[in-house]
Design a protein around this motif. Structure first.
Motif, short mmCIF file in Angstrom:
data_model
loop_
_atom_site.label_atom_id
_atom_site.label_comp_id
_atom_site.label_asym_id
_atom_site.label_seq_id
_atom_site.Cartn_x
_atom_site.Cartn_y
_atom_site.Cartn_z
N ALA A 109 0.71 -1.15 0.17
CA ALA A 109 -0.36 -0.09 0.55
C ALA A 109 1.24 1.27 0.07
N PHE A 110 2.06 1.50 0.56
CA PHE A 110 2.65 2.40 0.76
C PHE A 110 3.41 2.95 -0.65
N GLU A 111 4.49 1.42 -0.74
CA GLU A 111 4.67 1.56 -2.11
C GLU A 111 3.62 2.55 -3.35
N LYS A 112 2.44 2.39 -3.33
CA LYS A 112 1.35 2.52 -4.28
C LYS A 112 0.86 3.83 -3.88
N GLY A 113 1.75 3.91 -3.35
CA GLY A 113 0.49 6.24 -2.83
C GLY A 113 -0.40 5.85 -1.50
N ASP A 114 -0.99 4.94 -1.13
CA ASP A 114 -2.75 4.38 -0.31
C ASP A 114 -2.05 4.63 1.32
N ILE A 115 -0.69 4.71 1.46
CA ILE A 115 -0.47 5.45 2.96
C ILE A 115 0.46 6.11 2.39
N TYR A 116 -0.31 7.48 3.35
CA TYR A 116 0.91 8.85 4.15
C TYR A 116 0.72 8.86 5.17
N THR A 117 1.85 9.85 5.39
CA THR A 117 2.09 10.19 7.16
C THR A 117 1.83 11.35 6.93
N LYS A 118 1.07 11.98 8.27
CA LYS A 118 1.28 13.30 9.05
C LYS A 118 0.92 12.89 9.80
N GLU A 119 1.19 14.71 10.85
CA GLU A 119 1.57 15.35 12.47
C GLU A 119 0.01 15.38 12.77
N ILE A 120 -0.16 14.28 13.24
CA ILE A 120 -1.64 15.05 14.15
C ILE A 120 -1.89 15.35 15.61
N GLU A 121 -2.99 15.51 16.51
CA GLU A 121 -3.41 15.87 17.52
C GLU A 121 -3.58 14.45 18.32
N GLN A 122 -3.61 14.07 19.07
CA GLN A 122 -3.40 13.37 19.96
C GLN A 122 -4.10 13.62 21.38
N LEU A 123 -4.99 12.87 21.79
CA LEU A 123 -4.83 12.73 23.03
C LEU A 123 -3.45 12.09 23.68
N PHE A 124 -3.54 12.81 24.86
CA PHE A 124 -2.48 12.25 25.56
C PHE A 124 -2.33 11.54 27.89
N ASP A 125 -2.12 10.91 27.58
CA ASP A 125 -2.60 11.03 29.30
C ASP A 125 -0.94 10.87 30.12
N GLU A 126 -0.55 12.48 30.76
CA GLU A 126 0.29 12.30 31.40
C GLU A 126 0.70 11.41 32.38
N GLN A 127 -0.30 11.05 33.19
CA GLN A 127 -0.10 10.40 34.66
C GLN A 127 0.71 8.88 33.52
N LYS A 128 0.35 8.61 33.35
CA LYS A 128 0.45 7.56 32.62
C LYS A 128 1.43 7.11 31.84
N ASN A 129 1.91 8.26 30.68
CA ASN A 129 2.57 8.26 30.37
C ASN A 129 2.42 8.05 28.46
N ILE A 130 0.97 7.81 28.52
CA ILE A 130 0.56 7.53 27.16
C ILE A 130 -0.16 7.85 26.42
N PHE A 131 0.31 8.15 24.82
CA PHE A 131 -1.34 8.00 24.28
C PHE A 131 -1.90 7.27 24.42
N LEU A 132 -3.53 7.88 24.02
CA LEU A 132 -4.97 7.55 24.97
C LEU A 132 -5.78 6.39 22.50
N SER A 133 -5.16 5.26 22.81
CA SER A 133 -6.49 4.87 21.62
C SER A 133 -7.90 4.71 21.86
N ASP A 134 -8.98 4.90 20.90
CA ASP A 134 -9.85 5.47 20.93
C ASP A 134 -10.56 4.49 22.27
N ARG A 135 -10.22 2.97 22.99
CA ARG A 135 -11.17 2.57 23.63
C ARG A 135 -10.27 3.61 25.32
N PHE A 136 -9.40 4.03 25.65
CA PHE A 136 -9.25 3.97 26.42
C PHE A 136 -9.12 5.65 26.77
#
Length: 535
Positions: A109-136
């Motif tokens: 997918a990456f070689e075909k251009g179907d995957i790209y990168t970009k900088e995003i904003e995410q929710l981050f738990d400072e107490q647990k020092n971890i980016f929060l996935s949707d389930r958390f």
């Protein structure tokens, strides 16, 4: 025809509950019914082992994610066996096969251009020092305002959204309010496949409610899919990255293929030829439709792999009319349920409620007891219990030949049962089977073989019993996909080998064994504690 069948991969951080049993029974019944029709059928599954929940669970238990997932893989495999599930292979997504295939999918997918990168904003738990996935992360739904909704979709209104759109979000790990941090992520261009998906989904989904939901998603626009996660994370690293991982929902469905590949490699079969020359069918719950009917076909297309021929969806299982919950006292673990009733009873009960609808299915203890006692014991097993002893006593255990007038009269009904099973309309199939059993019991009552024996009309008595046993033999073939262990016992009772649909209406019974009770009636008192022993 060759079929490769899968059910959704159970997540390897907890034992299975009876909601899982509903799905594996639905899958296994279809697998077995296809085999009875003479098809070549293989059933594959695996443990879904990656993601933040397993990583955190392992930390909590002071073990490694690898050891934790290995433990639950064995536990899940044993549970499948306990419910008589006819699996060809139960693998794991944390495997060399899955790593190789997942990297192939990503690189293609990456070689075909179907995957790209970009900088995003995410929710981050400072107490647990971890980016929060949707389930958390939880908060209020940005669409309907429902409280305590996860960061990807609302269970109340069904809308999907970004976790950043949640109102009043909080971390489920620490209960703290998360902050927003930036990070580079990898995205899959799902919208590039909109035309392909529009054409493909209509071919692999034949359930009206699913088609309607998919149309709603297409109309609202397909969003690019974030397929990466930041460390700490348990999973496969993104190629050429040191601290970024592939999202579990990319490699989890690839686990279907890796289980097949593992089996092929162990059996000296060419994997690519095998999957390209087979029909592939997935059984899933309605909560993961988006992944299986949009993301999965799109990633398969990008990697030049065959698209599934069908994705079949079922509803949730409720218990006593409510969603299963430990706090409500209605949570039933799959292994614990077997302390109260045998596996075939659960298989029969769930099958009696399963059809092409995706509405939720309710498990009620009172209804369960009534259904088993009325159908399997009061109708089905009642046939040999009323006839077999006469054969044993008066005809040297020999079923009389040529007594197949009754079974021939049911031939059209047999064919209808086969159609219903092939269409996954199990409830309709069982209704037909029990109608035939009812009619056969009525025939026995009307003919009164006991009175014929009493009046020394032995030949007439044996003829009636032989007619009924020939029907019973055919019913046992038809129901064997649903209650396989019981069916095997009945084939032994009738002193014949396992049979399939081609043996219906055959005059194949000869000497039969002495009747012994095969099933035990269920009593309400024996179920005390089933809803309260899973704390």
């Amino acid at each position: 025809m060759r079929y490769l069948i899968t059910s959704a991969l159970p997540y390897a951080n907890a034992p299975l509950h009876i909601g899982h049993v509903l799905e594996i029974v639905q899958t296994d019944v279809w697998v077995r019914s296809l085999k009875l029709a003479g098809n070549e059928v293989f059933y594959y599954c695996a443990s879904d082992t990656h993601g933040t929940p397993i990583m955190l669970k392992a930390q909590e238990l002071n073990t490694t994610p690898e050891e934790l997932s290995k433990k639950y893989k064995k536990l899940h495999s044993d549970t499948y066996k306990s419910y008589n599930v006819d699996l060809n292979n139960f693998h794991t997504t944390h495997s060399k096969e899955n790593k190789e295939l997942t990297e192939h999918f990503f690189n293609s997918a990456f070689e075909k251009g179907d995957i790209y990168t970009k900088e995003i904003e995410q929710l981050f738990d400072e107490q647990k020092n971890i980016f929060l996935s949707d389930r958390f992360v939880k908060g209020e739904c940005p669409s309907c305002g429902a409280k305590d909704q996860y960061g990807d979709a609302c269970e109340v209104c069904g809308k999907t959204y970004d976790a950043l759109d949640l109102k009043n979000p909080y971390s489920t790990l620490s209960k703290s309010e998360p902050v927003i941090k930036k990070s580079k992520h990898y995205f899959f261009k799902l919208n590039n496949f909109k035309e392909f998906l529009n054409e493909t989904v209509s071919e692999i989904s034949n359930q009206t409610p699913i088609k309607e939901k998919l149309k709603e998603w297409f109309d609202s626009g397909l969003k690019d899919w974030d397929i990466s996660r930041d460390e700490p994370y348990f999973g496969f690293k993104i190629p050429n990255e040191d601290s970024k991982y592939l999202y579990v929902w990319l490699d989890a469905p690839i686990g279907y293929l890796s289980s097949i590949k593992n089996w092929c490699d162990n059996n000296n079969i060419d994997f690519n030829d095998f999957i390209n020359d087979s029909k592939i069918v997935h059984f899933i719950g309605k909560d993961i439709v988006y992944f299986h009917l949009l993301f999965w076909p799109a990633t398969l297309k990008a990697a030049n792999f065959p698209i599934p021929n069908e994705v079949y969806v079922h509803g949730f299982l409720t218990v006593e009319g409510e969603k299963m919950s430990k706090s409500k006292g209605n949570f039933i673990l799959a292994d614990d349920a077997l302390n109260y009733a045998e596996a075939d009873f659960f298989r029969y009960y769930f099958s009696s409620k399963l059809n092409r609808d995706i509405s939720d299915i309710n498990f009620s203890i009172d209804d369960f007891i009534q259904k088993i006692n009325s159908d399997l014991i009061g109708k089905y097993i009642n046939i040999p219990s009323r006839t077999l002893n006469f054969i044993n006593k008066f005809n040297n255990s020999q079923v009389k030949k040529g007594c197949n007038t009754l079974t021939a009269s049911f031939r059209n009904k047999y064919d209808q049962v086969i159609v219903y099973l092939s269409e996954k309309e199990y409830s309709k199939a069982l209704k037909e089977i029990m109608d035939i059993a009812d009619s056969t019991n009525t025939y026995i009552s009307n003919e009164e073989p006991w009175n014929k024996a009493k009046n020394e009309q032995i030949d007439e008595c044996i003829s009636v019993c032989s007619e009924a046993l020939n029907v019973f033999k055919d019913l046992n073939i038809l129901i064997s996909a649903i209650i396989p262990t019981t069916a095997d016992k009945i084939f032994s009772l009738l002193n014949i080998n396992k049979q399939n649909y081609s043996n219906l209406c055959e005059d194949s019974l000869n000497d039969v064994n002495e009747f012994k009770p095969l099933l035990k009636r269920l009593e309400k008192d024996n179920f005390e504690g089933i809803l309260n022993n899973n704390e």
